[in-house]
Design an enzyme around this catalytic site. Structure first.
Site, PDB file in Angstrom:
ATOM      1  N   ARG A   1       0.817  -1.214   0.000  1.00 23.57           N
ATOM      2  CA  ARG A   1       0.000   0.000   0.000  1.00 23.57           C
ATOM      3  C   ARG A   1       0.849   1.262   0.000  1.00 23.57           C
ATOM      4  NH1 ARG A   1      -3.041   1.788  -2.724  1.00 23.57           N
ATOM      5  NH2 ARG A   1      -3.969  -0.300  -2.679  1.00 23.57           N
TER       6      ARG A   1
ATOM      7  N   GLU B   1       5.763  39.906  -6.726  1.00 23.89           N
ATOM      8  CA  GLU B   1       4.414  39.605  -7.208  1.00 23.89           C
ATOM      9  C   GLU B   1       3.652  40.919  -7.371  1.00 23.89           C
ATOM     10  OE1 GLU B   1       0.765  37.972  -4.763  1.00 23.89           O
ATOM     11  OE2 GLU B   1       2.102  36.300  -5.267  1.00 23.89           O
TER      12      GLU B   1
ATOM     13  N   ASP C   1       0.408  38.471 -11.319  1.00 29.13           N
ATOM     14  CA  ASP C   1      -0.520  37.608 -10.584  1.00 29.13           C
ATOM     15  C   ASP C   1      -1.977  37.948 -10.893  1.00 29.13           C
ATOM     16  OD1 ASP C   1      -1.069  35.546  -8.698  1.00 29.13           O
ATOM     17  OD2 ASP C   1      -1.522  37.059  -7.196  1.00 29.13           O
TER      18      ASP C   1
END
Length: 290
Positions: free
Chosen positions: A105, A202, A223
């Site tokens: 798993r 930004e 942005d």
């Protein structure tokens, strides 16, 4: 000394995983009273791990480290970044039946998740390549504790990892600008930065982009702009004769549906949190063959 596992034969950068990390993952999965795995007789068996759908491979080094931890013999003809068709065998295994069941798993979870990211990234890179050589990058929107694995999966898919952490690059975001202004934040960053660190700013407007370029930013991130705004801003920056080394990045709300439009803008980098947080796991299975 911490013991670490890594595979040295791959052409992609190695992912190093420490023994204590594997044991931490196993502690979560196996618990303290593992009856289900101990139901089977302890004997040597063979098994295969295969993909149940087309995918781009990633995480093979992590899987190999888990096999080595359990003393499972493994072989593969593949490397991270390769395309694999539905039904393709990723690993052939031999070893203790108990060890293979206990490793199953954890191994499949890593492979399913990381192959999903690599596959999603490859699709986005292929879309962008129709229009330009723009880099497709991920962000720091990652799963805590396994960021480096997720970013390496982006690399396997042909993407760019962007920053691995806050130390790599000084990024001045919107809240920095609100507190200090563009020029003040850049000035402070220059005073504190090491000589190897780039400064990224930004911005959300053309005016701030020009201001950041004039103030000495190395990377300007546009942005949450529409593609048309990005194109106009890049044109204005070129008119301002910004230095050639300045990188123009676009980010914010970009996904596979609107990527075509952003790839045409002339940006150098498109960063997409969706490379990771919107990737779908690949269906990968383990089957004992003997």
């Amino acid at each position: 000394m911490l013991k670490a596992y890594k595979c040295l034969y791959r052409k992609y950068p190695d992912i190093m995983i420490f023994t204590h990390e594997i044991e931490s993952f196993l502690e979560e999965d196996l618990g303290y009273n593992d009856v289900s795995c101990k139901l089977v007789p302890e004997r040597n068996v063979e098994a295969t791990i295969f993909a149940k759908e087309d995918c781009t491979l990633a995480g093979l080094d992590i899987a190999a480290a888990i096999f080595e931890y359990f003393g499972i013999n493994y072989s593969t003809e593949h490397e991270d970044g390769e395309m694999l068709s539905q039904g393709g065998i990723i690993f052939s295994l031999s070893g203790s039946s108990l060890s293979i069941l206990r490793a199953e798993r954890l191994t499949l979870n890593f492979l399913g998740h990381l192959c999903g990211i690599a596959t999603n990234t490859r699709k986005c890179v292929d879309i962008a390549r129709k229009h330009s050589d723009v880099r497709i990058a991920c962000t720091r929107k990652t799963t805590p504790g396994i960021r480096r694995y997720e970013k390496m999966a982006v690399i396997a898919g042909g993407g760019d990892p962007h920053r691995f952490n806050l130390t790599d690059t000084i990024m001045i975001k919107d809240n920095h600008v609100k507190l200090m202004g563009v020029e003040g934040a850049i000035m402070s960053a220059k005073q504190k930065a090491g000589f190897t660190q780039k400064i990224e700013v930004e911005v959300e407007s053309t005016a701030d982009a020009i201001h950041a370029a004039r103030s000495g930013a190395d990377i300007i991130m546009l942005d949450n702009m529409e593609p048309s705004e990005v194109t106009d801003t890049i044109d204005r920056l070129r008119e301002e004769n910004i230095p050639e080394h300045v990188i123009i990045e676009v980010s914010g709300g970009i996904n596979m549906e609107n990527l075509n439009d952003y790839a045409k803008t002339g940006a150098d980098v498109i960063s997409m949190g969706s490379l990771i947080h919107r990737s779908r796991w690949i269906d990968i299975s383990l089957e004992i063959t003997e």
